[in-house]
Write a protein that holds these residues in place. Structure first.
Motif, short mmCIF file in Angstrom:
data_model
loop_
_atom_site.label_atom_id
_atom_site.label_comp_id
_atom_site.label_asym_id
_atom_site.label_seq_id
_atom_site.Cartn_x
_atom_site.Cartn_y
_atom_site.Cartn_z
N THR A 149 0.82 -1.21 0.00
CA THR A 149 0.00 0.00 0.00
C THR A 149 0.86 1.26 0.00
O THR A 149 0.56 2.23 -0.71
N ARG A 150 1.93 1.23 0.77
CA ARG A 150 2.81 2.40 0.83
C ARG A 150 3.37 2.75 -0.54
O ARG A 150 3.45 3.93 -0.92
N LEU A 201 1.57 6.28 5.80
CA LEU A 201 0.24 5.91 5.32
C LEU A 201 -0.85 6.70 6.03
O LEU A 201 -1.86 7.07 5.42
N SER A 260 -3.54 9.04 4.16
CA SER A 260 -4.97 8.74 4.20
C SER A 260 -5.77 9.69 5.07
O SER A 260 -6.99 9.73 5.00
#
Length: 304
Positions: A199-200, A294, A298
């Motif tokens: 995800t990073r 993250l 987000s």
């Protein structure tokens, strides 16, 4: 439990939809619990699965917006970000003595669920699979495997064995593990580095394990140390070997959520990892940095 079970599935998405379809195909009664729009689609068309491992098939299921009768087991397959709202669909008095089987990421949820439902009927499970809901009632199972570990510290062993037998007969390789802590941390030790780094960087596993190998190794070692401090397994070399054996195109569910603009399970995975590290005094600088990056991106909570 009888040989033919009645199983509710809370959240028939990638994991829940796959399990619902497999259990239905093998002869069990399945009731999917969801919003009305999804429920209507499932009642009309069933669940369609596309899978190299299990074949392409459609399975009929029942569907409702709330559990209205006792069942042998209720599989909880929603994301942590939707858990509180979803549990309103499963009133504790209706579930009564049925097993509550959370297929949830992280390690902190069993205690919360035992405060809400019968503690001796909460049976945490972990699943290793890549499966995605591409539309209501349409599931793509992308990994060449589907493996379930079922546990439950206070659950009567015959109840666990009966459900495990049903899972195994339906397709997924399934085993019952005595040590709940070890089972949950074994999943966490694999999932956290995979989810956080894919995800990073917005990259599939194959690119992460080559382009960011040192960071992956460091994060795996940190996670293993935290797991060991919590009473779980610690084998960084084995974890890395498993990553290397997986298809290079494999993505984590957190990465897919990020790509789709959905809320991330950062608190349940990264946040829980950092809280455990802090409780036990285990240094986790790489985990803290990645979770922080993250979280900043987000705009959510993922820290301690």
């Amino acid at each position: 439990m009888a040989n033919e079970l009645t199983v509710a599935v809370l959240g028939p998405g990638g994991v829940g939809g796959l399990l619902a379809a497999l259990l239905s195909r093998s002869g069990h009664r399945v009731i999917c619990l969801s919003g009305e729009k999804t429920a209507e689609a499932l009642r009309t068309d069933g669940i369609r699965v596309r899978s190299d491992r299990f074949g392409d098939f459609t399975a009929p299921v029942e569907a409702d917006t709330e559990l209205r009768e006792p069942v042998d087991a209720c599989l909880v397959t929603v994301k942590h970000t939707a858990l509180d709202a979803a549990l309103a669909r499963v009133p504790a008095p209706v579930l009564s003595g049925g097993l509550l089987v959370p297929f949830l990421n992280g390690v902190e949820h069993p205690a919360a669920l035992r405060a809400r439902y019968r503690p001796d009927r909460v049976a945490p499970a972990v699943i290793r699979v890549e499966s995605t809901r591409v539309a209501p009632g349409v599931i793509e199972h992308g990994s060449p495997f589907a493996e379930i570990d079922l546990t439950g510290t206070d659950v009567p062993r015959p109840r666990l064995d009966a459900l495990a037998e049903a899972f195994a007969a339906a397709g997924p390789a399934t085993r019952v593990l005595e040590d709940e802590t070890a089972a949950l941390w074994a999943k966490m030790s694999f999932l956290a580095p995979f989810a956080l780094l894919t995800t990073r960087y917005g990259l599939p596993l194959g690119d992460v394990r080559t382009q960011h190998r040192d960071e992956l190794t460091a994060l795996v070692e940190e996670t293993a140390a935290i797991s060991q401090a919590c009473g779980g397994p610690a084998d960084p070399a084995q974890a890395l070997a498993r990553y290397d054996a997986f298809p290079p195109s494999m993505k984590s569910s957190m990465q897919r959520d990020a790509e789709a603009g959905r809320p991330l399970e950062l608190e349940a995975i990264g946040g829980a990892l950092l809280r455990a590290a802090e409780r036990h005094g285990v240094p986790a600088p790489v985990a803290a940095r990645v979770v922080g990056e993250l979280t900043d991106r987000s705009g959510g909570e993922g820290g301690r």
